[in-house]
Write a protein that holds these residues in place. Structure first.
Motif, PDB file in Angstrom:
ATOM      1  N   SER A 140     -16.973  -1.350   5.496  1.00  0.00           N
ATOM      2  CA  SER A 140     -16.161  -0.460   6.328  1.00  0.00           C
ATOM      3  C   SER A 140     -15.957  -1.075   7.700  1.00  0.00           C
ATOM      4  O   SER A 140     -16.814  -1.807   8.209  1.00  0.00           O
ATOM      5  CB  SER A 140     -16.838   0.909   6.486  1.00  0.00           C
ATOM      6  OG  SER A 140     -17.062   1.538   5.250  1.00  0.00           O
ATOM      7  N   ARG A 160       0.856  -1.181   0.000  1.00  0.00           N
ATOM      8  CA  ARG A 160       0.000   0.000   0.000  1.00  0.00           C
ATOM      9  C   ARG A 160       0.893   1.233   0.000  1.00  0.00           C
ATOM     10  O   ARG A 160       2.090   1.159   0.289  1.00  0.00           O
ATOM     11  CB  ARG A 160      -0.942  -0.001   1.206  1.00  0.00           C
ATOM     12  CG  ARG A 160      -0.288  -0.003   2.570  1.00  0.00           C
ATOM     13  CD  ARG A 160      -1.316  -0.266   3.662  1.00  0.00           C
ATOM     14  NE  ARG A 160      -0.735  -0.241   5.002  1.00  0.00           N
ATOM     15  CZ  ARG A 160      -1.320  -0.740   6.074  1.00  0.00           C
ATOM     16  NH1 ARG A 160      -2.516  -1.296   5.970  1.00  0.00           N
ATOM     17  NH2 ARG A 160      -0.735  -0.679   7.261  1.00  0.00           N
ATOM     18  N   ASP A 194     -13.474  -0.744   1.571  1.00  0.00           N
ATOM     19  CA  ASP A 194     -13.068  -1.400   0.337  1.00  0.00           C
ATOM     20  C   ASP A 194     -14.122  -1.204  -0.747  1.00  0.00           C
ATOM     21  O   ASP A 194     -15.185  -0.623  -0.515  1.00  0.00           O
ATOM     22  CB  ASP A 194     -12.760  -2.879   0.567  1.00  0.00           C
ATOM     23  CG  ASP A 194     -13.989  -3.705   0.942  1.00  0.00           C
ATOM     24  OD1 ASP A 194     -15.126  -3.206   0.819  1.00  0.00           O
ATOM     25  OD2 ASP A 194     -13.816  -4.866   1.358  1.00  0.00           O
ATOM     26  N   GLU A 210      -5.594  -4.139  10.633  1.00  0.00           N
ATOM     27  CA  GLU A 210      -4.404  -4.004   9.776  1.00  0.00           C
ATOM     28  C   GLU A 210      -3.929  -2.559   9.729  1.00  0.00           C
ATOM     29  O   GLU A 210      -4.701  -1.637   9.887  1.00  0.00           O
ATOM     30  CB  GLU A 210      -4.731  -4.500   8.358  1.00  0.00           C
ATOM     31  CG  GLU A 210      -5.038  -5.980   8.299  1.00  0.00           C
ATOM     32  CD  GLU A 210      -5.412  -6.443   6.898  1.00  0.00           C
ATOM     33  OE1 GLU A 210      -5.326  -5.620   5.956  1.00  0.00           O
ATOM     34  OE2 GLU A 210      -5.804  -7.606   6.749  1.00  0.00           O
ATOM     35  N   HIS A 221     -11.170   1.500   7.737  1.00  0.00           N
ATOM     36  CA  HIS A 221     -10.931   0.839   6.458  1.00  0.00           C
ATOM     37  C   HIS A 221     -12.211   0.884   5.629  1.00  0.00           C
ATOM     38  O   HIS A 221     -13.322   0.801   6.165  1.00  0.00           O
ATOM     39  CB  HIS A 221     -10.543  -0.633   6.653  1.00  0.00           C
ATOM     40  CG  HIS A 221      -9.171  -0.843   7.212  1.00  0.00           C
ATOM     41  ND1 HIS A 221      -8.070  -1.110   6.424  1.00  0.00           N
ATOM     42  CD2 HIS A 221      -8.702  -0.828   8.497  1.00  0.00           C
ATOM     43  CE1 HIS A 221      -7.010  -1.266   7.183  1.00  0.00           C
ATOM     44  NE2 HIS A 221      -7.370  -1.093   8.443  1.00  0.00           N
ATOM     45  N   HIS A 255      -8.975  -0.306  -1.915  1.00  0.00           N
ATOM     46  CA  HIS A 255      -9.047  -0.319  -0.442  1.00  0.00           C
ATOM     47  C   HIS A 255      -8.349   0.932   0.080  1.00  0.00           C
ATOM     48  O   HIS A 255      -7.283   1.320  -0.395  1.00  0.00           O
ATOM     49  CB  HIS A 255      -8.350  -1.561   0.112  1.00  0.00           C
ATOM     50  CG  HIS A 255      -8.561  -1.776   1.583  1.00  0.00           C
ATOM     51  ND1 HIS A 255      -9.372  -2.768   2.081  1.00  0.00           N
ATOM     52  CD2 HIS A 255      -8.070  -1.124   2.672  1.00  0.00           C
ATOM     53  CE1 HIS A 255      -9.368  -2.734   3.391  1.00  0.00           C
ATOM     54  NE2 HIS A 255      -8.585  -1.728   3.776  1.00  0.00           N
ATOM     55  N   VAL A 308      -8.784   4.216  13.447  1.00  0.00           N
ATOM     56  CA  VAL A 308      -8.354   3.620  12.184  1.00  0.00           C
ATOM     57  C   VAL A 308      -9.597   3.119  11.462  1.00  0.00           C
ATOM     58  O   VAL A 308     -10.366   2.328  12.017  1.00  0.00           O
ATOM     59  CB  VAL A 308      -7.357   2.454  12.387  1.00  0.00           C
ATOM     60  CG1 VAL A 308      -7.026   1.803  11.046  1.00  0.00           C
ATOM     61  CG2 VAL A 308      -6.088   2.939  13.073  1.00  0.00           C
ATOM     62  N   ARG A 310      -7.250   2.940   3.800  1.00  0.00           N
ATOM     63  CA  ARG A 310      -7.070   2.932   5.257  1.00  0.00           C
ATOM     64  C   ARG A 310      -6.763   4.357   5.691  1.00  0.00           C
ATOM     65  O   ARG A 310      -5.861   5.001   5.135  1.00  0.00           O
ATOM     66  CB  ARG A 310      -5.918   2.016   5.658  1.00  0.00           C
ATOM     67  CG  ARG A 310      -5.625   1.968   7.158  1.00  0.00           C
ATOM     68  CD  ARG A 310      -4.337   1.185   7.420  1.00  0.00           C
ATOM     69  NE  ARG A 310      -4.089   0.928   8.834  1.00  0.00           N
ATOM     70  CZ  ARG A 310      -3.459   1.774   9.647  1.00  0.00           C
ATOM     71  NH1 ARG A 310      -2.993   2.928   9.174  1.00  0.00           N
ATOM     72  NH2 ARG A 310      -3.272   1.455  10.925  1.00  0.00           N
ATOM     73  N   GLU A 345      -5.984   6.640   9.162  1.00  0.00           N
ATOM     74  CA  GLU A 345      -5.694   6.677  10.597  1.00  0.00           C
ATOM     75  C   GLU A 345      -5.598   8.131  11.037  1.00  0.00           C
ATOM     76  O   GLU A 345      -4.951   8.955  10.372  1.00  0.00           O
ATOM     77  CB  GLU A 345      -4.385   5.954  10.900  1.00  0.00           C
ATOM     78  CG  GLU A 345      -4.009   5.949  12.369  1.00  0.00           C
ATOM     79  CD  GLU A 345      -2.795   5.090  12.672  1.00  0.00           C
ATOM     80  OE1 GLU A 345      -2.465   4.946  13.864  1.00  0.00           O
ATOM     81  OE2 GLU A 345      -2.193   4.554  11.725  1.00  0.00           O
ATOM     82  N   THR A 359      -3.075   8.454   5.414  1.00  0.00           N
ATOM     83  CA  THR A 359      -3.881   7.693   4.461  1.00  0.00           C
ATOM     84  C   THR A 359      -3.018   6.650   3.776  1.00  0.00           C
ATOM     85  O   THR A 359      -1.841   6.882   3.494  1.00  0.00           O
ATOM     86  CB  THR A 359      -4.506   8.615   3.400  1.00  0.00           C
ATOM     87  OG1 THR A 359      -3.463   9.363   2.741  1.00  0.00           O
ATOM     88  CG2 THR A 359      -5.477   9.604   4.037  1.00  0.00           C
ATOM     89  N   ALA A 387     -11.954   7.834   3.384  1.00  0.00           N
ATOM     90  CA  ALA A 387     -11.755   6.476   2.869  1.00  0.00           C
ATOM     91  C   ALA A 387     -12.744   6.167   1.756  1.00  0.00           C
ATOM     92  O   ALA A 387     -12.374   5.610   0.706  1.00  0.00           O
ATOM     93  CB  ALA A 387     -11.888   5.460   4.003  1.00  0.00           C
TER      94      ALA A 387
END
Length: 286
Positions: free
Chosen positions: A134, A9, A129, A286, A127, A96, A125, A98, A100, A36, A84
């Motif tokens: 989410s 990523r 996709d 993750e 996520h 995807h 955090v 992520r 934070e 990000t 996101a």
């Protein structure tokens, strides 16, 4: 020998962003650190240097600033979800995202004056996709707490290298890092944060501890009991040792009143507590 590209990523780390909401004479401040990370169709850029599917990390930074202006910065979980979902839905090559965020608190000192809060840092955090799924993990770090009594440590393994004496009364201090996973989207992340934080504090203060592991479990259990919207808590508790100073060379006793606060080395206790029916975490951690 054959090789292939593994998981990867890319993104922009630690975009410092301060948003001032100027609502008449009384202002509000949000001070955050946004990171990000994106993944998806990245094989070409790794293998041949073809950047056609890459969203520049500088663009990711700019998006955070632009979204702060367009949407404001309310609860950090909601802002992270906005970012996101935007990245995934706006660019087909991104599968995807992520996001934070760390939030640094400011205490009001007047209508437009503030004092930096020296306490814990609030975190999240998120996520998202391209299937539309989410996950949200909220948390905090550097919540420093201390019990002056009500803590013991004895009955442990003793071998030829053990020098630690057992104790039935010690200072227990730690700097809490806690993360908790939401089962779905939560109606009020602000209220959920305050309830979870208070549950952790209540359990720390109210548990007669025979080990820091016991305290960790009690803190996680209390948070899950009080907050039905979360399903898993992960905790890291460094044992901030307070060592009784030997004052006998000076003709003085020391009945657990004077301590040396050692910063290292330190014990580190980590663990998770979760509901038995907690849904699969997928990529949440993750």
């Amino acid at each position: 020998m054959s090789v292939k590209l593994g998981p990867n990523r890319y993104g922009k780390a630690e975009t410092r962003l301060v948003h001032v909401a100027r609502e008449g004479p009384v202002h509000r401040v949000k001070d955050v650190n946004v990171s990000t990370s994106l993944s998806g169709d990245t094989e070409a850029v790794h293998l041949t240097g073809d950047n056609a599917a890459v969203l520049p990390t500088d663009t990711q930074k700019n998006t955070a600033y632009a979204f702060a202006r367009k949407h404001g910065v309310g609860q950090i979980e909601e802002f992270a979800l906005l970012l996101a979902r935007h990245f995934v839905t706006s660019h087909p090559s991104i599968h995807h995202a992520r996001v934070e965020i760390e939030e640094y608190g400011w205490n009001r000192a007047g209508p437009h004056s503030f004092v930096r809060d020296g306490g814990e840092v609030r975190t999240c955090v998120v996520h998202h996709d391209r299937q539309g799924d989410s996950t949200v993990v909220s948390g905090l770090q550097d919540l420093v707490v201390l019990n002056t009594t009500g803590s013991e440590f004895h009955g442990y393994i003793v071998d030829e290298y053990t020098t630690l004496p057992p104790t039935r009364d010690r200072v227990l201090a730690t700097a809490v890092t806690a993360r908790w996973r939401h089962t779905g989207e939560t109606a009020s992340y602000a209220q959920s944060y305050e309830r979870t934080r208070q549950a952790l504090l209540d359990a720390f203060a109210g548990t007669h501890s025979r080990s820091l592991q016991q305290t960790l479990y009690a803190m996680g259990e209390r948070a899950l009991t009080v907050c039905p919207e979360i399903c898993e808590v992960r905790l890291a508790l460094p044992n901030k040792h307070h060592l009784v100073v030997d004052l006998s060379p000076f003709g003085l006793d020391n009945d657990n009143e004077v301590f040396h606060a050692a910063d290292r080395p330190y014990g580190l206790i980590e663990g998770s507590v979760l509901r038995e029916d907690a849904p699969d975490a997928r990529f949440a951690w993750e």
